[in-house]
Design an enzyme around this catalytic site. Structure first.
Site, short mmCIF file in Angstrom:
data_model
loop_
_atom_site.label_atom_id
_atom_site.label_comp_id
_atom_site.label_asym_id
_atom_site.label_seq_id
_atom_site.Cartn_x
_atom_site.Cartn_y
_atom_site.Cartn_z
N ASP A 91 8.13 -7.46 1.33
CA ASP A 91 8.56 -8.51 1.52
C ASP A 91 9.42 -9.03 0.42
O ASP A 91 9.56 -8.45 -0.69
CB ASP A 91 7.47 -9.62 1.89
N HIS A 106 8.65 0.54 -3.02
CA HIS A 106 8.50 1.10 -1.79
C HIS A 106 9.40 0.43 -0.70
O HIS A 106 9.33 0.66 0.25
CB HIS A 106 6.92 0.69 -1.20
N SER A 174 -4.72 -1.83 -4.16
CA SER A 174 -6.23 -1.21 -3.46
C SER A 174 -6.60 -0.07 -4.35
O SER A 174 -7.86 0.27 -4.51
CB SER A 174 -6.05 -0.70 -2.28
#
Length: 231
Positions: A91, A106, A174
């Protein structure tokens, strides 16, 4: 004049309403990763993949940067040193929050990529399958997203920045996706102070010198305040 490198993951945008990869509802829950986030999936069914990212692009456009995004932009502007944000997110909330020194490792939803000549251009809100590249004319447009099995962008620049960092911070990650999950080890080898800011400890949380747990909209502004007070 400390050098700070910040890695951000899905957790920093979750409070803006952008679902995480492991969300149990929403777009990711409706699709297999192999179908929408691999080169093989795109080759099998480009229409499915393009529509998936069209929907993600629309959802991201409707989201607003939150206090964590804005705090990192304030850190970049006011810190007496260098600040680089490396984001795993696709985003544009960091940009809209005010960050300028930023790497999208990414890829980005608002970018299109030619699979033939590697030209990039601004993606329309609704991409079309087989859209022509404005540079070479090949009907080979694809979302400018790093899929599983592909090499993240600007890795040389990222590792160089980490090797020079005084402070390395991971926010909302994560710790399950490499090479980003290995950044903390690289930073520690380079002598950087390492900090994890997250809702809970990540898969590589034990490798950090310190952890601050809680919602990013609370923990990140508080951490930024603490850095700026030291400057």
């Amino acid at each position: 004049m400390s050098k700070i490198v910040i890695l951000t993951g899905a957790g920093i945008s979750a409070e803006s309403g952008i679902e995480t990869f492991r969300a149990e509802t929403g777009l990711w829950a409706q699709h297999r990763v192999e179908d929408v986030a691999t080169p093989e999936g795109f080759a099998r069914d480009p229409a499915l993949v393009v529509e998936f990212y069209n929907m993600r692009r629309q959802l991201a456009a409707e989201a607003l940067p939150n206090a964590a995004h804005k705090a990192l932009a304030r850190l970049e502007e006011e810190h007496n040193g260098d600040v680089l944000v490396v984001t795993q997110n696709v985003d544009d909330l960091h940009e809209r929050g005010g960050s300028k020194n930023l790497i999208h490792m990414h890829g980005a939803l608002n970018s299109a990529l030619c699979a033939v000549c590697q030209h990039r251009w601004d993606a329309p809100v609704t991409m079309q399958v087989g859209a022509a590249c404005p540079s070479c004319g090949a009907q080979a447009a694809r979302p400018d997203i790093v899929w599983f099995g592909e090499m993240p962008y600007q890795m040389d620049r990222i590792f160089d920045a980490i090797s020079r960092a005084d402070i390395f911070v991971a926010i909302g990650t994560s710790g399950n996706v490499y090479p980003a999950a290995g950044f903390v080890a690289e930073a520690a080898r380079a002598g950087a102070q390492t900090l994890e800011i997250n809702l809970e400890r990540s898969a590589v949380g034990a490798q950090f010198d310190e952890a601050q747990l809680g919602p990013a909209t609370q923990t990140v502004p508080a951490w930024v305040d603490s850095i700026l007070r030291r400057d």
